[in-house]
Design an enzyme around this catalytic site. Structure first.
Site, PDB file in Angstrom:
ATOM      1  N   ASP A  31      20.054  69.281  89.353  1.00 28.53           N
ATOM      2  CA  ASP A  31      21.203  68.563  88.808  1.00 28.53           C
ATOM      3  C   ASP A  31      21.620  67.463  89.785  1.00 28.53           C
ATOM      4  O   ASP A  31      21.527  67.620  90.993  1.00 28.53           O
ATOM      5  CB  ASP A  31      22.386  69.541  88.577  1.00 28.53           C
ATOM      6  CG  ASP A  31      23.297  69.082  87.445  1.00 28.53           C
ATOM      7  OD1 ASP A  31      23.482  69.842  86.477  1.00 28.53           O
ATOM      8  OD2 ASP A  31      23.809  67.939  87.531  1.00 28.53           O
ATOM      9  N   PHE A  80      18.263  69.814  79.956  1.00 32.66           N
ATOM     10  CA  PHE A  80      19.635  69.525  79.532  1.00 32.66           C
ATOM     11  C   PHE A  80      20.142  68.211  80.135  1.00 32.66           C
ATOM     12  O   PHE A  80      21.100  67.638  79.638  1.00 32.66           O
ATOM     13  CB  PHE A  80      20.587  70.634  79.996  1.00 32.66           C
ATOM     14  CG  PHE A  80      20.299  71.984  79.403  1.00 32.66           C
ATOM     15  CD1 PHE A  80      19.643  72.972  80.132  1.00 32.66           C
ATOM     16  CD2 PHE A  80      20.681  72.263  78.106  1.00 32.66           C
ATOM     17  CE1 PHE A  80      19.383  74.221  79.590  1.00 32.66           C
ATOM     18  CE2 PHE A  80      20.431  73.522  77.542  1.00 32.66           C
ATOM     19  CZ  PHE A  80      19.780  74.498  78.287  1.00 32.66           C
ATOM     20  N   SER A 124      20.496  66.925  69.355  1.00 30.26           N
ATOM     21  CA  SER A 124      21.862  66.963  68.809  1.00 30.26           C
ATOM     22  C   SER A 124      21.845  66.702  67.313  1.00 30.26           C
ATOM     23  O   SER A 124      20.981  65.982  66.810  1.00 30.26           O
ATOM     24  CB  SER A 124      22.706  65.883  69.503  1.00 30.26           C
ATOM     25  OG  SER A 124      23.920  65.683  68.802  1.00 30.26           O
ATOM     26  N   TYR A 148      23.965  56.882  71.790  1.00 24.84           N
ATOM     27  CA  TYR A 148      23.716  58.259  72.244  1.00 24.84           C
ATOM     28  C   TYR A 148      22.769  58.957  71.262  1.00 24.84           C
ATOM     29  O   TYR A 148      21.743  59.505  71.663  1.00 24.84           O
ATOM     30  CB  TYR A 148      25.030  59.044  72.351  1.00 24.84           C
ATOM     31  CG  TYR A 148      24.792  60.534  72.383  1.00 24.84           C
ATOM     32  CD1 TYR A 148      25.079  61.324  71.284  1.00 24.84           C
ATOM     33  CD2 TYR A 148      24.229  61.134  73.503  1.00 24.84           C
ATOM     34  CE1 TYR A 148      24.817  62.676  71.291  1.00 24.84           C
ATOM     35  CE2 TYR A 148      23.959  62.492  73.519  1.00 24.84           C
ATOM     36  CZ  TYR A 148      24.259  63.252  72.405  1.00 24.84           C
ATOM     37  OH  TYR A 148      23.979  64.605  72.411  1.00 24.84           O
ATOM     38  N   LYS A 152      18.687  60.305  71.637  1.00 26.20           N
ATOM     39  CA  LYS A 152      18.170  61.636  71.314  1.00 26.20           C
ATOM     40  C   LYS A 152      17.026  61.543  70.302  1.00 26.20           C
ATOM     41  O   LYS A 152      15.998  62.214  70.430  1.00 26.20           O
ATOM     42  CB  LYS A 152      19.290  62.521  70.752  1.00 26.20           C
ATOM     43  CG  LYS A 152      20.317  62.946  71.787  1.00 26.20           C
ATOM     44  CD  LYS A 152      19.710  63.810  72.872  1.00 26.20           C
ATOM     45  CE  LYS A 152      20.746  64.305  73.858  1.00 26.20           C
ATOM     46  NZ  LYS A 152      20.164  65.140  74.932  1.00 26.20           N
ATOM     47  N   ASN A 178      28.352  71.700  67.135  1.00 24.01           N
ATOM     48  CA  ASN A 178      29.458  71.444  68.067  1.00 24.01           C
ATOM     49  C   ASN A 178      29.675  72.620  69.013  1.00 24.01           C
ATOM     50  O   ASN A 178      30.430  73.531  68.673  1.00 24.01           O
ATOM     51  CB  ASN A 178      30.730  71.116  67.282  1.00 24.01           C
ATOM     52  CG  ASN A 178      30.630  69.759  66.620  1.00 24.01           C
ATOM     53  OD1 ASN A 178      29.757  69.537  65.765  1.00 24.01           O
ATOM     54  ND2 ASN A 178      31.492  68.837  67.036  1.00 24.01           N
TER      55      ASN A 178
HETATM   56  C1  WQD Z   1      35.232  66.982  66.218  1.00 25.36           C
HETATM   57  C2  WQD Z   1      36.278  66.654  65.156  1.00 25.36           C
HETATM   58  C3  WQD Z   1      36.969  64.357  65.175  1.00 25.36           C
HETATM   59  C4  WQD Z   1      38.897  64.544  69.112  1.00 25.36           C
HETATM   60  C5  WQD Z   1      30.390  64.934  69.176  1.00 25.36           C
HETATM   61  C6  WQD Z   1      29.096  64.213  69.357  1.00 25.36           C
HETATM   62  C7  WQD Z   1      27.962  65.157  69.116  1.00 25.36           C
HETATM   63  C8  WQD Z   1      28.105  66.372  69.996  1.00 25.36           C
HETATM   64  C9  WQD Z   1      29.463  67.039  69.801  1.00 25.36           C
HETATM   65  C10 WQD Z   1      26.701  66.052  71.886  1.00 25.36           C
HETATM   66  C11 WQD Z   1      36.025  65.319  64.469  1.00 25.36           C
HETATM   67  C12 WQD Z   1      38.127  65.283  65.537  1.00 25.36           C
HETATM   68  C13 WQD Z   1      38.206  64.903  67.962  1.00 25.36           C
HETATM   69  C14 WQD Z   1      40.259  64.149  69.015  1.00 25.36           C
HETATM   70  C15 WQD Z   1      40.173  64.501  66.647  1.00 25.36           C
HETATM   71  N1  WQD Z   1      27.909  66.025  71.341  1.00 25.36           N
HETATM   72  N2  WQD Z   1      38.839  64.885  66.755  1.00 25.36           N
HETATM   73  N3  WQD Z   1      40.839  64.153  67.777  1.00 25.36           N
HETATM   74  O1  WQD Z   1      32.403  63.940  67.029  1.00 25.36           O
HETATM   75  O2  WQD Z   1      31.713  66.069  65.808  1.00 25.36           O
HETATM   76  O3  WQD Z   1      30.474  65.390  67.850  1.00 25.36           O
HETATM   77  O4  WQD Z   1      30.453  66.031  70.043  1.00 25.36           O
HETATM   78  O5  WQD Z   1      25.667  66.419  71.407  1.00 25.36           O
HETATM   79  O6  WQD Z   1      26.768  64.490  69.408  1.00 25.36           O
HETATM   80  O7  WQD Z   1      29.044  63.194  68.388  1.00 25.36           O
HETATM   81  O8  WQD Z   1      32.809  66.225  68.051  1.00 25.36           O
HETATM   82  O9  WQD Z   1      34.740  67.225  69.161  1.00 25.36           O
HETATM   83  O10 WQD Z   1      34.490  64.694  69.215  1.00 25.36           O
HETATM   84  O11 WQD Z   1      35.130  65.847  67.079  1.00 25.36           O
HETATM   85  O12 WQD Z   1      40.733  64.478  65.538  1.00 25.36           O
HETATM   86  O13 WQD Z   1      40.936  63.806  70.017  1.00 25.36           O
HETATM   87  O14 WQD Z   1      37.538  66.539  65.786  1.00 25.36           O
HETATM   88  O15 WQD Z   1      37.400  63.309  64.327  1.00 25.36           O
HETATM   89  O16 WQD Z   1      36.410  65.447  63.106  1.00 25.36           O
HETATM   90  P1  WQD Z   1      31.897  65.336  67.086  1.00 25.36           P
HETATM   91  P2  WQD Z   1      34.329  65.983  68.468  1.00 25.36           P
END
Ligand code: WQD
Length: 334
Positions: A31, A80, A124, A148, A152, A178
């Site tokens: 790392d 990772f 992802s 991003y 991937k 997620n």
């Molecule tokens: C989840 C939901 C937001 C923050 C991302 C990456 C994906 C993966 C996981 C790496 C959505 C909502 C979020 C906030 C909100 N990462 N939200 N307010 O966007 O599904 O995926 O993380 O692999 O590649 O794209 O995850 O946790 O950001 O959002 O309302 O402050 O929560 O709109 O509906 P996401 P997230």
């Protein structure tokens, strides 16, 4: 098996290392601490009571990787190491292609020259972009909407080309939905450097008064309550999925698997569950939609269940309970 774990000090890496050690594998963590903490490695040793071999370094350094593979007599690699913030990737795409694509290329070249051809790759669900059909199956059309996700998908295509050119490779591509939660001990968990992007860490910080309130990015989506729906998967279920994928690599192959639960939860449902388990009020405001967000995204986990003999066991309550336990035991992270 001797397993080289790149990015092993990170959120998913540490939880996977715990499961590898529990299954009596030997691990070497590499790392560079760009997005992780040295303390996390000590916590893995504390949880498992086992020694963790560790070298600080960068996957883009081919000579360094070759030396570690040789010295450690590595038989397989779990990869990772990489960057994962969608928003940051839009601001700094070259950094993401350097780390995620060039870094993986260097790793693959080092593995090839050492004749080590077993790889579990951290992909992802972002490679699916805005899915046309739900739940998402692995042969869904792949298209991405940000650097991003493209990094991937480029690596996935490199791996498929590599296998086509040399079918002696054993490759498992794992598409995470997620990942959330933490190990039951509260010793390891998600500790994003800087301002977190993802929902669950932000909700946990609001619950512990590290943040004033959550902004809900849009409540006008065509979903049951207007907020975004995602397939949250407990990090320990995800880690066990990696172990199962490694065990499946006893024959040459190149397969992609969805690591999700098959259940979608909305932002408001997550907030409600977190308030229940933490007994804290989660203050929030409704804000406009975030660029690039989709309304709904959740997996069809059947293929992984059939091929890897793996199924997510932990539900949203346990995800929130374990996330909250980590948060209160580590209010400022590692
Ligand atoms: C989840 C939901 C937001 C923050 C991302 C990456 C994906 C993966 C996981 C790496 C959505 C909502 C979020 C906030 C909100 N990462 N939200 N307010 O966007 O599904 O995926 O993380 O692999 O590649 O794209 O995850 O946790 O950001 O959002 O309302 O402050 O929560 O709109 O509906 P996401 P997230």
């Amino acid at each position: 098996m001797n397993v080289l774990v790149t990015g092993g000090a990170g959120f998913i890496g540490t939880h996977t290392c715990v499961e590898l050690l529990k299954s009596n594998h030997s691990i070497l963590i590499i790392d560079n601490f760009e997005n992780s903490h040295p303390e996390a490695v000590k916590r893995v040793e504390a949880i498992t009571g086992k020694k963790v071999n560790f070298r600080q370094g960068d996957v883009r350094d081919i000579a360094f990787i070759k030396k570690q593979i040789t010295d450690f007599k590595c038989e397989a690699v779990m990869h990772f190491a990489g960057l994962k913030a969608v928003g940051e990737s839009c601001q700094n795409p070259l950094k993401y292609y350097d780390y995620n694509v060039a870094g993986t290329l260097s790793l693959l070249q080092a593995m090839q020259s050492c004749n080590v051809k077993k790889l579990v790759f951290s992909s992802s669900a972002t490679v699916y972009g805005a899915p046309k059909r739900l739940p998402i199956v692995e042969d869904t059309e792949l298209h991405t909407t940000n650097p991003y996700g493209r990094s991937k998908l480029i690596v996935e295509d490199i791996l498929r080309d590599l296998y086509t050119s040399d079918p002696s490779w054993h490759i498992a591509i794992l598409r995470y939905f997620n990942p959330v939660g933490a190990h039951k001990s509260g010793l390891i968990g998600e500790d994003p450097i800087g301002i977190p992007n993802n929902l669950m860490p932000i909700v946990a910080q609001v619950a512990s008064n590290r943040r004033e309130k959550l902004s809900i990015w849009g409540n006008d989506y065509p979903t049951k309550d207007g907020t975004g729906i995602r397939d949250y998967i407990h990090i320990v279920d995800l880690a066990i999925g990696h172990l199962k994928a490694l065990e499946s690599l006893n024959v040459a192959q190149c397969n992609a698997y969805n690591l999700g639960t098959g259940n979608g939860y909305s932002v408001l449902e997550v907030i409600k569950m977190f308030e229940h388990v933490s007994n804290q009020k989660i203050e929030y405001e409704i804000a406009s939609r975030r660029d690039g967000d989709v309304a709904e995204c959740y997996a069809d986990p059947l293929y992984a269940m059939q091929q890897l003999d793996w199924k997510a066991e932990r539900g949203l309550r346990e995800m929130c309970e374990d996330m909250w336990n980590w948060q209160i035991k580590n209010p400022t992270g590692y």
